[in-house]
Design an enzyme around this catalytic site. Structure first.
Site, PDB file in Angstrom:
ATOM      1  N   ASP A 174      62.446  47.214  30.137  1.00 10.32           N
ATOM      2  CA  ASP A 174      62.637  47.234  31.593  1.00 10.32           C
ATOM      3  C   ASP A 174      62.849  45.815  32.127  1.00 10.32           C
ATOM      4  O   ASP A 174      62.343  44.845  31.563  1.00 10.32           O
ATOM      5  CB  ASP A 174      61.403  47.875  32.252  1.00 10.32           C
ATOM      6  CG  ASP A 174      61.677  48.274  33.694  1.00 10.32           C
ATOM      7  OD1 ASP A 174      62.864  48.455  34.060  1.00 10.32           O
ATOM      8  OD2 ASP A 174      60.709  48.403  34.460  1.00 10.32           O
ATOM      9  N   ASN A 215      67.012  58.485  35.113  1.00 10.90           N
ATOM     10  CA  ASN A 215      67.976  57.413  35.406  1.00 10.90           C
ATOM     11  C   ASN A 215      69.332  57.929  35.915  1.00 10.90           C
ATOM     12  O   ASN A 215      70.134  57.156  36.438  1.00 10.90           O
ATOM     13  CB  ASN A 215      68.170  56.485  34.193  1.00 10.90           C
ATOM     14  CG  ASN A 215      66.993  55.572  33.922  1.00 10.90           C
ATOM     15  OD1 ASN A 215      66.661  55.268  32.785  1.00 10.90           O
ATOM     16  ND2 ASN A 215      66.338  55.106  34.975  1.00 10.90           N
TER      17      ASN A 215
HETATM   18  C1  IPE Z   1      62.182  53.305  32.480  1.00 11.21           C
HETATM   19  O1  IPE Z   1      62.567  52.287  33.353  1.00 11.21           O
HETATM   20  C2  IPE Z   1      63.365  53.828  31.720  1.00 11.21           C
HETATM   21  C3  IPE Z   1      64.002  52.897  30.788  1.00 11.21           C
HETATM   22  C4  IPE Z   1      63.693  51.671  30.544  1.00 11.21           C
HETATM   23  C5  IPE Z   1      65.097  53.457  30.059  1.00 11.21           C
HETATM   24  P1  IPE Z   1      62.859  52.567  34.889  1.00 11.21           P
HETATM   25  O2  IPE Z   1      63.227  51.255  35.460  1.00 11.21           O
HETATM   26  O3  IPE Z   1      63.830  53.667  35.052  1.00 11.21           O
HETATM   27  O4  IPE Z   1      61.443  53.044  35.423  1.00 11.21           O
HETATM   28  P2  IPE Z   1      60.904  53.228  36.919  1.00 11.21           P
HETATM   29  O5  IPE Z   1      61.865  54.107  37.630  1.00 11.21           O
HETATM   30  O6  IPE Z   1      60.845  51.863  37.549  1.00 11.21           O
HETATM   31  O7  IPE Z   1      59.541  53.825  36.759  1.00 11.21           O
HETATM   32  C1  IPE Z   2      65.908  48.893  32.346  1.00 11.34           C
HETATM   33  O1  IPE Z   2      66.152  47.920  33.312  1.00 11.34           O
HETATM   34  C2  IPE Z   2      67.177  49.527  31.862  1.00 11.34           C
HETATM   35  C3  IPE Z   2      67.325  50.947  32.194  1.00 11.34           C
HETATM   36  C4  IPE Z   2      66.484  51.664  32.876  1.00 11.34           C
HETATM   37  C5  IPE Z   2      68.528  51.586  31.743  1.00 11.34           C
HETATM   38  P1  IPE Z   2      66.278  48.289  34.836  1.00 11.34           P
HETATM   39  O2  IPE Z   2      67.708  48.573  35.133  1.00 11.34           O
HETATM   40  O3  IPE Z   2      65.336  49.358  35.209  1.00 11.34           O
HETATM   41  O4  IPE Z   2      65.862  46.920  35.509  1.00 11.34           O
HETATM   42  P2  IPE Z   2      64.976  46.722  36.810  1.00 11.34           P
HETATM   43  O5  IPE Z   2      63.675  47.429  36.592  1.00 11.34           O
HETATM   44  O6  IPE Z   2      65.741  47.304  37.953  1.00 11.34           O
HETATM   45  O7  IPE Z   2      64.811  45.234  36.906  1.00 11.34           O
HETATM   46 MG    MG Z   3      63.420  49.344  35.851  1.00 11.79          MG
END
Ligand code: IPE
Ligand code: IPE
Ligand code: MG
Length: 265
Positions: A31, A79
């Site tokens: 993340d 997502n």
């Molecule tokens: C969790 O991250 C999913 C992945 C890293 C693939 P998110 O960024 O989607 O999680 P939330 O929505 O902040 O909980």
């Molecule tokens: C994790 O990084 C990747 C996926 C969930 C695909 P994020 O895209 O959630 O990054 P932040 O949390 O917005 O920084």
């Molecule tokens: Mg995230």
């Protein structure tokens, strides 16, 4: 110095602290890509792109340390709620990365498996996943699991549906359903539960990752944003894991007694 050489050096530097206590299965929520990009005034998708390098480093370092299974959460069932443009870049990046990296994984002796509901992926992506899994299926150095369109609750629901079908056709009685029967229907049925869970990006939650399998996993949260995650931060998690006492409901005294008994035999 090559990347793998420096990884080797950092592994030997911490190996003393690890005392051979390497987790068999490491599961990671990667993340922080969006925030990494935002800090650089770049589009969020640039963060996803940069995250691929951290994936490569993590896979190679885990394999070198003797981890048996590495699970990476790449795309959650939630997502899809993101802007359509971001979702489509993520899908393209997934396909491109499989195309570019499968051979490298194969050369490193790594078996690739993808878990999650594939029905929503394009036929091209599904074909690419099948090919990468087929190419690497006999490799034994490490298993790399990519969780894509995966949700822990989805996994439990599909396991429950399979059990319900067995009950419906008289193969199984409802009373015979226990933890091991349910676990046997999950995506990870043939793998050990994760020993170590790592979430980067500073958020302190599970976000519908492996909700069943994490019941007794050691949790490690890192503030490092995923594209900056490297061997040093991974070693920090491994060292922290090696220091933990996993009691599984027992007392410390029971565990010490048991390890004395084992060492005297
Ligand atoms: C969790 O991250 C999913 C992945 C890293 C693939 P998110 O960024 O989607 O999680 P939330 O929505 O902040 O909980
Ligand atoms: C994790 O990084 C990747 C996926 C969930 C695909 P994020 O895209 O959630 O990054 P932040 O949390 O917005 O920084
Ligand atoms: Mg995230």
């Amino acid at each position: 110095m090559s990347q793998s050489r420096s990884a080797e050096d950092s592994t030997s530097a911490v190996s003393e602290e690890l005392q051979g206590r390497i987790p068999r299965h490491v599961a990671v929520i990667m993340d922080g890509n969006g925030r990494w990009a935002k800090q650089r005034h770049l589009p969020r998708t640039a963060g996803h792109q940069a995250g691929v390098t951290a994936v490569r480093k993590t896979v190679e370092h885990c394999a070198q340390c003797g981890v048996e299974v590495l699970t990476l959460f790449a795309f959650s069932s939630e997502n899809w709620r993101r802007p359509a443009e971001e979702v489509s870049v993520l899908m393209r990046l997934f396909q491109l990365t499989l195309e570019r990296e499968s051979r490298r994984l194969h050369e490193h002796g790594i078996r690739l498996r993808v878990i999650g509901d594939r029905a929503a992926f394009s036929p091209d992506l599904r074909r690419r996943i099948d090919e990468s899994e087929r190419l690497t299926r006999d490799n034994r150095k490490m298993t790399l699991i990519i969780a894509a369109n995966y949700g822990g609750r989805w996994d439990i629901v599909q396991a429950a549906q399979r059990l319900a079908r067995q009950v419906e056709c008289g193969e199984l009685s409802g009373d015979a359903i226990d933890e091991s029967r349910l676990a046997a229907q999950l995506s990870f049925a043939d793998l050990p539960d994760p020993d170590l869970f790592i979430r980067t990006g500073g958020e302190l939650r599970i976000s519908n990752f492996l909700v069943w399998q994490l019941a007794y996993t050691e949790l490690f949260f890192s503030d490092v944003l995923w594209p900056d995650f490297d061997e040093t931060e991974l070693n920090r998690a491994l060292v922290e894991y090696a220091r933990r006492e996993r009691r599984f409901g027992h007392t410390s005294e029971q565990l010490r007694h048991r390890s004395r008994a084992v060492s005297s035999t």
